[in-house]
Scaffold this motif. Sequence first.
Motif, PDB file in Angstrom:
ATOM      1  N   PRO A 173      74.268  41.982  45.938  1.00 58.73           N
ATOM      2  CA  PRO A 173      74.703  41.336  47.182  1.00 58.73           C
ATOM      3  C   PRO A 173      76.058  40.673  46.962  1.00 58.73           C
ATOM      4  N   LEU A 174      76.888  40.689  47.983  1.00 55.65           N
ATOM      5  CA  LEU A 174      78.217  40.077  47.910  1.00 55.65           C
ATOM      6  C   LEU A 174      78.268  38.899  48.867  1.00 55.65           C
TER       7      LEU A 174
ATOM      8  N   LEU B  64      85.253  36.189  46.331  1.00 55.68           N
ATOM      9  CA  LEU B  64      84.071  37.026  46.471  1.00 55.68           C
ATOM     10  C   LEU B  64      83.177  36.783  45.272  1.00 55.68           C
ATOM     11  N   VAL B  65      81.894  36.614  45.517  1.00 59.65           N
ATOM     12  CA  VAL B  65      80.946  36.412  44.430  1.00 59.65           C
ATOM     13  C   VAL B  65      79.978  37.587  44.398  1.00 59.65           C
ATOM     14  N   HIS B  66      79.905  38.243  43.241  1.00 59.26           N
ATOM     15  CA  HIS B  66      78.915  39.294  43.024  1.00 59.26           C
ATOM     16  C   HIS B  66      77.633  38.596  42.588  1.00 59.26           C
ATOM     17  N   MET B  67      76.641  38.569  43.440  1.00 63.50           N
ATOM     18  CA  MET B  67      75.378  37.903  43.120  1.00 63.50           C
ATOM     19  C   MET B  67      74.555  38.811  42.196  1.00 63.50           C
ATOM     20  N   ASP B  68      73.507  38.259  41.630  1.00 62.06           N
ATOM     21  CA  ASP B  68      72.631  39.045  40.755  1.00 62.06           C
ATOM     22  C   ASP B  68      71.805  40.036  41.563  1.00 62.06           C
ATOM     23  N   ARG B  69      71.737  41.252  41.053  1.00 59.61           N
ATOM     24  CA  ARG B  69      70.878  42.271  41.669  1.00 59.61           C
ATOM     25  C   ARG B  69      69.431  41.957  41.315  1.00 59.61           C
TER      26      ARG B  69
ATOM     27  N   ARG C 188      81.959  49.474  40.239  1.00 61.76           N
ATOM     28  CA  ARG C 188      82.261  48.462  41.259  1.00 61.76           C
ATOM     29  C   ARG C 188      82.671  49.202  42.524  1.00 61.76           C
ATOM     30  N   ILE C 189      81.667  49.551  43.324  1.00 67.79           N
ATOM     31  CA  ILE C 189      81.969  50.304  44.546  1.00 67.79           C
ATOM     32  C   ILE C 189      81.900  49.433  45.801  1.00 67.79           C
ATOM     33  N   ASP C 190      81.308  48.248  45.689  1.00 71.39           N
ATOM     34  CA  ASP C 190      81.212  47.343  46.834  1.00 71.39           C
ATOM     35  C   ASP C 190      82.312  46.302  46.703  1.00 71.39           C
ATOM     36  N   ARG C 191      83.082  46.118  47.761  1.00 68.52           N
ATOM     37  CA  ARG C 191      84.255  45.253  47.694  1.00 68.52           C
ATOM     38  C   ARG C 191      84.444  44.494  48.998  1.00 68.52           C
TER      39      ARG C 191
ATOM     40  N   GLU D  85      80.945  42.340  36.597  1.00 65.54           N
ATOM     41  CA  GLU D  85      82.006  43.248  37.042  1.00 65.54           C
ATOM     42  C   GLU D  85      81.508  44.338  37.987  1.00 65.54           C
ATOM     43  N   PHE D  86      80.343  44.879  37.718  1.00 64.41           N
ATOM     44  CA  PHE D  86      79.871  46.036  38.485  1.00 64.41           C
ATOM     45  C   PHE D  86      78.931  45.617  39.614  1.00 64.41           C
ATOM     46  N   THR D  87      79.057  46.284  40.761  1.00 60.88           N
ATOM     47  CA  THR D  87      78.206  45.976  41.916  1.00 60.88           C
ATOM     48  C   THR D  87      77.130  47.039  42.129  1.00 60.88           C
ATOM     49  N   TYR D  88      77.197  48.125  41.409  1.00 64.23           N
ATOM     50  CA  TYR D  88      76.213  49.199  41.537  1.00 64.23           C
ATOM     51  C   TYR D  88      75.666  49.554  40.159  1.00 64.23           C
ATOM     52  N   ASP D  89      74.359  49.805  40.105  1.00 68.74           N
ATOM     53  CA  ASP D  89      73.695  50.226  38.874  1.00 68.74           C
ATOM     54  C   ASP D  89      72.598  51.204  39.282  1.00 68.74           C
ATOM     55  N   ASN D  90      72.604  52.386  38.701  1.00 72.96           N
ATOM     56  CA  ASN D  90      71.627  53.393  39.107  1.00 72.96           C
ATOM     57  C   ASN D  90      70.223  53.149  38.545  1.00 72.96           C
ATOM     58  N   GLY D  91      70.065  52.112  37.729  1.00 68.21           N
ATOM     59  CA  GLY D  91      68.748  51.742  37.245  1.00 68.21           C
ATOM     60  C   GLY D  91      68.216  52.582  36.095  1.00 68.21           C
ATOM     61  N   GLN D  92      69.006  53.513  35.608  1.00 66.47           N
ATOM     62  CA  GLN D  92      68.585  54.341  34.486  1.00 66.47           C
ATOM     63  C   GLN D  92      68.863  53.609  33.173  1.00 66.47           C
ATOM     64  N   VAL D  93      68.312  54.128  32.104  1.00 69.04           N
ATOM     65  CA  VAL D  93      68.513  53.509  30.792  1.00 69.04           C
ATOM     66  C   VAL D  93      69.339  54.413  29.893  1.00 69.04           C
ATOM     67  N   GLY D  94      69.960  53.770  28.915  1.00 68.53           N
ATOM     68  CA  GLY D  94      70.699  54.531  27.915  1.00 68.53           C
ATOM     69  C   GLY D  94      71.894  55.260  28.497  1.00 68.53           C
ATOM     70  N   SER D  95      72.112  56.478  28.015  1.00 67.22           N
ATOM     71  CA  SER D  95      73.289  57.251  28.427  1.00 67.22           C
ATOM     72  C   SER D  95      73.199  57.723  29.883  1.00 67.22           C
ATOM     73  N   ASP D  96      72.021  57.604  30.513  1.00 71.25           N
ATOM     74  CA  ASP D  96      71.874  57.982  31.921  1.00 71.25           C
ATOM     75  C   ASP D  96      72.280  56.863  32.875  1.00 71.25           C
ATOM     76  N   ASN D  97      72.516  55.662  32.330  1.00 69.73           N
ATOM     77  CA  ASN D  97      72.885  54.528  33.178  1.00 69.73           C
ATOM     78  C   ASN D  97      74.314  54.678  33.670  1.00 69.73           C
ATOM     79  N   ARG D  98      74.498  54.462  34.970  1.00 68.23           N
ATOM     80  CA  ARG D  98      75.827  54.513  35.589  1.00 68.23           C
ATOM     81  C   ARG D  98      76.033  53.209  36.345  1.00 68.23           C
ATOM     82  N   GLN D  99      77.146  52.568  36.059  1.00 64.89           N
ATOM     83  CA  GLN D  99      77.513  51.347  36.750  1.00 64.89           C
ATOM     84  C   GLN D  99      78.940  51.478  37.246  1.00 64.89           C
TER      85      GLN D  99
END
Length: 123
Positions: free
Chosen positions: A69-70, A57-62, A38-41, A22-36
């Motif tokens: 990548p889309l 549209l296919v959301h490929m694996d980061r 879907r900003i790429d469309r 579902e999500f196209t962005y992940d800030n790479g943090q862990v736990g409660s600091d992680n933010r994901q």
Amino acid sequence: MNNFRDAVDYCGLKDLNFEGYEFTYDNGQVGSDNRQSRIDRAMVNDGWAEMFPAAKLVHMDREWSDHAPLVVWLDGRRIEEGSRQKRFRFEEIWIGEDGCEDTIRGAWQLDCGDVIDTISRCA
């Protein structure tokens, strides 16, 4: 953001249906600091959607980026996981070969059947 929304509405754009995570962005943090999110469309208008009704549209694996990548598949098909589509590769050194430009120009004027026949003869 309001100007962007107004432009999307004015142009009659809508999200292209997607598959994948579902999500196209992940800030790479862990736990409660992680933010994901879907900003790429991919956005299309009705005319485009009518021309390519099976498109998705296919959301490929980061892997190395915080954005996925889309890929837009116009015919709705997707390469099966684990398989690879052969990529076109071009070595710049070919430009220096006699006849390279003529070969490229001629190839662009062929239809797919002619290209397959040409490749068969060259192999």
